[in-house]
Design an enzyme around this catalytic site. Sequence first.
Site, PDB file in Angstrom:
ATOM      1  N   SER A 254       0.845  -1.194   0.000  1.00 55.61           N
ATOM      2  CA  SER A 254       0.000   0.000   0.000  1.00 55.61           C
ATOM      3  C   SER A 254       0.883   1.248   0.000  1.00 55.61           C
ATOM      4  O   SER A 254       2.038   1.193   0.394  1.00 55.61           O
ATOM      5  CB  SER A 254      -0.888   0.006   1.238  1.00 55.61           C
ATOM      6  OG  SER A 254      -0.109   0.316   2.369  1.00 55.61           O
ATOM      7  N   LYS A 255       0.272   2.341  -0.408  1.00 59.70           N
ATOM      8  CA  LYS A 255       0.998   3.625  -0.443  1.00 59.70           C
ATOM      9  C   LYS A 255       1.647   3.904   0.911  1.00 59.70           C
ATOM     10  O   LYS A 255       2.790   4.293   0.999  1.00 59.70           O
ATOM     11  CB  LYS A 255       0.026   4.768  -0.760  1.00 59.70           C
ATOM     12  CG  LYS A 255      -0.183   4.983  -2.232  1.00 59.70           C
ATOM     13  CD  LYS A 255       0.647   6.201  -2.700  1.00 59.70           C
ATOM     14  CE  LYS A 255       0.919   6.192  -4.183  1.00 59.70           C
ATOM     15  NZ  LYS A 255      -0.204   5.839  -5.020  1.00 59.70           N
ATOM     16  N   ARG A 256       0.874   3.643   1.952  1.00 59.42           N
ATOM     17  CA  ARG A 256       1.361   3.958   3.287  1.00 59.42           C
ATOM     18  C   ARG A 256       2.596   3.103   3.628  1.00 59.42           C
ATOM     19  O   ARG A 256       3.610   3.596   4.082  1.00 59.42           O
ATOM     20  CB  ARG A 256       0.254   3.703   4.307  1.00 59.42           C
ATOM     21  CG  ARG A 256       0.542   4.248   5.692  1.00 59.42           C
ATOM     22  CD  ARG A 256      -0.607   3.915   6.613  1.00 59.42           C
ATOM     23  NE  ARG A 256      -0.881   2.475   6.613  1.00 59.42           N
ATOM     24  CZ  ARG A 256      -0.183   1.574   7.284  1.00 59.42           C
ATOM     25  NH1 ARG A 256       0.849   1.948   7.989  1.00 59.42           N
ATOM     26  NH2 ARG A 256      -0.500   0.289   7.251  1.00 59.42           N
TER      27      ARG A 256
END
Length: 516
Positions: A254-256
Amino acid sequence: MSQTPRLRFAPSPTGPLHIGGARTALYNWAAARALGGKFLLRIEDTDVARSTKASLDNILEALSWLGLHWDEGPGRGGEHGPYFQSERLALYARHGEELVRRGAAYPCFCTPEEVDAMRAAQEARGARTMYDRRCRNLSEAERQARLARTPRPSLRFALPLDRVVRVHDLCKGEVEVNTAELDDWVMLRPDGMPLYNFACVVDDHAMRITHVVRGEEHFLNGIKQILCFEAMGWPAPAYAHIPLILGKDGRKLSKREAAVAVLEYRDRGFPADAVFNYIALLGWSYSGDQDVFSRDEMVARFRIADIGKAGSKFDEEKFLWMSGDYIRRMSLERVLEEAAPHLVRGGIPGGALHSHRDWLRNVLACLQERVRVYSELPDKMRFLFQDGIALDEAARRNLDKEPGARAWLRAYAEHLRQVALPPSYPGPRGACDTAVRLPVSKYEPHAAPTGLPCATPVDLEHDARAFAERLGVKFGAFVHPVRAALTGTTAGFGLFDTLFLLGREQALARLLAAAG
Ligand code: GLU
């Protein structure tokens, strides 16, 4: 002629070094070391608008922190510099001209607006978006006329049409790509700035790069680059395009998760060795049953061909476990050294790192197995530095539920006056502390005894058992209020280690304060 293996990491300084980039750097570094070659660092800073000094500094610092030292590159120099692409523009211009002469590149006069309009029209038709090669097909006369009007065109690569390119990728194996899938890509902008694929080819050649390990997202770039090498008449390096790192659920990170910068792990208190080790495992394994290894051990076994073909999973829980495992197995001196900035940031008096080093090492001996990252330490040791302590709710309940507890505490405090406890922080631990016989193996040996013998944690426990017996109190019931009084909580490390480390003045004051 056998060539010295030369590998490089070529980051664009457009953001901090993330886990994915660090893995690429690490595998190139390990391969260079394993092959007895060189590891280069090249900064691909031709995207002037997005490149920043802060990103560059972050990348250099993160690589150094991980121990991925480069043999050639910024700050180190080398025969094939400069190592910043923005300082190599003349070289790209010269090779661009050469490709035009060979008919493998052509000037393109299309403005960005024209290219955008072309794309929009293709999208509207549902066609593939690509450059329609209108400038490739100009007649020589037309080209000269346009050049007279636009003396600084961009330069595009004239892709061989309808050719099947076969490559042997060291990670993906044999792969075929038809050039129909590719575009006539821009090599040089009108302002003389090269685009990634072209600068990469020129530099990989000029810097004598033999192997390139990088993320799978560059695979098609690799095909473009191979064709460009071919057009220049240069041999291409061997490529290994390695799979993406996946999230724990097996999907793309994920981006995070993906956005976590390496130095954030440093700031969260992960040891550098653990971060190196964990990143190394994101696509490569040391052996079936051993996950923890040193840099040297990795280098001794690393082979590019062993990088996994399936995407590896990033699992923060495992990462934290590994961090804790590293901390547990380190010498106390090393823990103290690496934890120092986290202690200071967490409010532990910095002066203690000098004046109370032996004592701090023993504090860390008690906590070493109880933390996963250094930044968890300050909260667990702060009580040793405070003058008095406030009881939390659970500690107070512990005290209240035992009717005689307050009287025991008072009696125990009186009793401890007779016991040779070391002085409390910030008192000099010196004489008493260094005189301790050390029956508990987790303590590091101190200097030779110089003062009066102190009670040790083991002595203190024997003494407390006898004391509780004299009071007629079960030892198990006795220790809870004592812990509450000394630490203000119901948790913590061994009670008699606590008493020993807390020392005389604080122990007596806290027992009496809790006794009320
Ligand atoms: N500057 C490129 C990147 O950061 C380098 C890719 C390569 O290794 O060729 O993705």
